[in-house]
Design an enzyme around this catalytic site. Structure first.
Site, PDB file in Angstrom:
ATOM      1  N   SER A 158      -9.623   1.940   2.811  1.00  0.00           N
ATOM      2  CA  SER A 158      -8.739   2.709   1.972  1.00  0.00           C
ATOM      3  C   SER A 158      -7.704   1.870   1.228  1.00  0.00           C
ATOM      4  CB  SER A 158      -8.020   3.762   2.823  1.00  0.00           C
ATOM      5  OG  SER A 158      -7.195   3.130   3.791  1.00  0.00           O
ATOM      6  N   LYS A 204       0.859  -1.188   0.000  1.00  0.00           N
ATOM      7  CA  LYS A 204       0.000   0.000   0.000  1.00  0.00           C
ATOM      8  C   LYS A 204       0.895   1.238   0.000  1.00  0.00           C
ATOM      9  CE  LYS A 204      -3.830   2.044   2.661  1.00  0.00           C
ATOM     10  NZ  LYS A 204      -4.716   1.888   3.831  1.00  0.00           N
ATOM     11  N   SER A 239      -9.849  -0.594   6.970  1.00  0.00           N
ATOM     12  CA  SER A 239      -9.271  -0.482   5.631  1.00  0.00           C
ATOM     13  C   SER A 239      -8.535  -1.700   5.087  1.00  0.00           C
ATOM     14  CB  SER A 239      -8.316   0.703   5.579  1.00  0.00           C
ATOM     15  OG  SER A 239      -9.066   1.870   5.431  1.00  0.00           O
TER      16      SER A 239
HETATM   17  N1  GLN Z   1     -13.163   4.131   6.230  1.00  0.00           N
HETATM   18  C1  GLN Z   1     -12.522   4.556   7.432  1.00  0.00           C
HETATM   19  C2  GLN Z   1     -12.132   6.011   7.315  1.00  0.00           C
HETATM   20  O1  GLN Z   1     -12.448   6.584   6.340  1.00  0.00           O
HETATM   21  C3  GLN Z   1     -11.345   3.681   7.736  1.00  0.00           C
HETATM   22  C4  GLN Z   1     -10.116   4.047   7.017  1.00  0.00           C
HETATM   23  C5  GLN Z   1      -8.930   3.186   7.394  1.00  0.00           C
HETATM   24  O2  GLN Z   1      -9.060   2.165   8.052  1.00  0.00           O
HETATM   25  N2  GLN Z   1      -7.761   3.666   7.023  1.00  0.00           N
HETATM   26  O3  GLN Z   1     -11.543   6.559   8.180  1.00  0.00           O
END
Ligand code: GLN
Length: 478
Positions: A144, A68, A168
């Site tokens: 994400s 990532k 994420s």
């Molecule tokens: N969807 C969540 C957010 O927008 C989680 C994001 C993540 O785990 N990096 O914060």
């Protein structure tokens, strides 16, 4: 693509070399990624150079792993999906997990797309490109870590690393039909992970199978002197949990996770997976996690507060985007951040600054910390009665690109089943458990979430593998 286990077997038998594997991946990326848009960058020559000297006796010898684009790999760009860093930053060092991956023989290959600074649930917040779900390219891959999940589903990677602050790893894994494991807070080093919300972030494996997740987790787990939150807890042999029997284990079903708002098809698919676990000897127990309804509000206060302070380092002085039109230093901070950050990042910095500001701190931030303690207590009490908790990962299958981009609240609400695990610091895994069908006949993957006690990733692997072995979802190609 072969799994890590299969790839290792073909290296041992001499059928394939690490260079062959890299070349095959490069060809697939070449032909597929124009449509999927899951890689921000990849350096095939560098990967081939590493493949040529791979030590096949190591546990991940010659295994390519996609990363990532929020994790530093020395000499490679690290954009975090942001214009602030795109073309303006090259990682000067290897993150803790990358050092550990290299020590296990793996080859970091390819930088996977993501929501900007990991803020989002669809990868649409990437300032670089929009990644498509390989199962239906009109839909989002989740986020994400959407790029990390999409490269696996599109056969552009063998395995990947993601990061999980509120879901994420697990959510994109569920929406793309792969396995994603969020380790317990403190299990894996975050040194070299660009921080979003430091009390929640964890790096973890995204793979085709549970067995591969165990292998990758083994390689990246363990203490790192560069991350004071990375504990000295002994790391078990995760592979020893693969193939274990689950007779008699108690699986808690939180009633709040099967309530209103859950898509009926997702619900029935997850319920069928639970029946399957039951047929393997697990005992379902209804439980309650009574503070679930406060989890989203609590998360979006704590995560934004931490993000607002973490992102203060992007000051355009040391690295990253610097506005050319600034009149003075303050103006330079202001303009550079205005030009370099996307809308969602700005929204979160504003929210986070607000909840931390004098006069509001007690009402929001402090209150959220108290509720966080109650959420953690819900899990501690539940785990006195059960060994694992099972639930859906997401309330719906992958949605259409653009469907929720103008409605941040709708996007936040979709995190309902994943964020509590981050607030409580426990571990969780998403395992493919079936499909729903779209009106035009496409299959969309559904994930089963298993949550475990702190540092009990072995239990997730045991139950996840037992379930996976008894089905063949993971063999269904996108
Ligand atoms: N969807 C969540 C957010 O927008 C989680 C994001 C993540 O785990 N990096 O914060």
């Amino acid at each position: 693509m072969p799994t890590i286990t299969e790839l290792r077997a073909s290296y041992q038998s001499g059928d394939l070399s690490p260079s062959d594997a890299i070349r095959t991946l490069a060809d697939t990326i070449e032909s597929t990624d124009r449509e999927i848009q899951a890689y921000i960058s990849y350096d095939t020559d560098a990967a081939l150079a590493e493949a040529a000297k791979a030590d096949l006796s190591l546990p991940l010898g010659g295994v390519p792993v996609a990363i990532k684009d929020v994790i530093n790999v020395k000499g490679q760009p690290c954009t975090c999906g942001s214009k602030f860093l795109d073309g303006k930053y090259t990682a000067p060092y290897d993150a803790g997990v990358i050092k550990k991956l290299r020590a296990a023989g793996a080859i970091p290959y390819g930088r996977a797309n993501m929501d900007e600074f990991a803020m989002g649930s669809s990868t649409e917040n990437s300032a670089i490109q929009t990644t498509r779900n390989p199962w239906d390219t009109s839909r989002i891959p989740g986020g994400s870590s959407g790029g990390s999940a999409a490269v696996i589903a599109a056969n552009e990677a063998i395995a990947a690393l993601g990061s999980d602050t509120g879901g994420s790893i697990r959510q994109p894994a569920a929406l793309c039909g792969c396995v994603g494991l969020k380790p317990t807070y403190g299990r894996v080093s975050r040194y070299g992970l660009v921080a979003f919300a430091s009390s929640l972030d964890q790096i973890g494996p995204m793979t085709q199978t549970v067995e591969d997740a165990a292998l990758l987790l083994q390689a990246i787990s363990g203490h790192d002197a560069h991350d004071s939150t990375c504990v000295k807890e002994a790391v078990p042999d995760f592979n020893s949990f693969v193939g274990q029997d689950i007779k008699g284990i108690k699986i808690g079903l939180p009633k709040e996770y099967f309530a209103e708002g859950l898509d009926p098809e997702v619900k029935s698919t997850v319920e069928a997976a639970i029946t399957q676990l039951e047929s393997l000897g697990a005992e379902p127990v209804e439980i309650s996690l009574p503070h679930t309804e406060y989890a989203i509000a609590t998360y979006y206060i704590i995560a934004t507060a931490e993000a607002s302070t973490n992102l203060a380092r992007f000051d355009a002085v040391r690295y990253g985007h610097r506005s050319e039109n600034a009149a003075n230093l303050i103006d330079q901070y202001r303009r550079s951040r205005e030009e370099g950050f996307g809308e969602e990042v700005k929204r979160r910095i504003i929210l986070g600054t607000y909840v931390l500001s004098s006069g509001y701190y007690d009402a929001y931030y402090l209150q959220a910390q108290k509720v966080r303690t109650l959420i953690r207590k819900d899990f501690t009490e539940a785990f006195e009665k059960v060994d694992l908790i099972a639930s859906p990962v997401t309330p719906t299958p992958a949605f259409k690109i653009g469907e929720k981009s103008d409605d941040p609240m709708a996007m936040y609400l979709a995190d309902i089943y994943t964020i509590s695990a981050n607030l409580a610091g426990i571990c969780g895994i998403s395992v493919p458990c079936g499909f729903t069908r779209t009106d035009d006949g496409k299959q969309l993957p559904v994930g089963l979430q298993l949550l475990g006690k702190p540092f009990a990733e072995g239990d997730l692997i045991k139950a996840g593998h037992a379930y996976e072995k008894s089905t063949d979802w993971q063999k269904t190609a996108s």
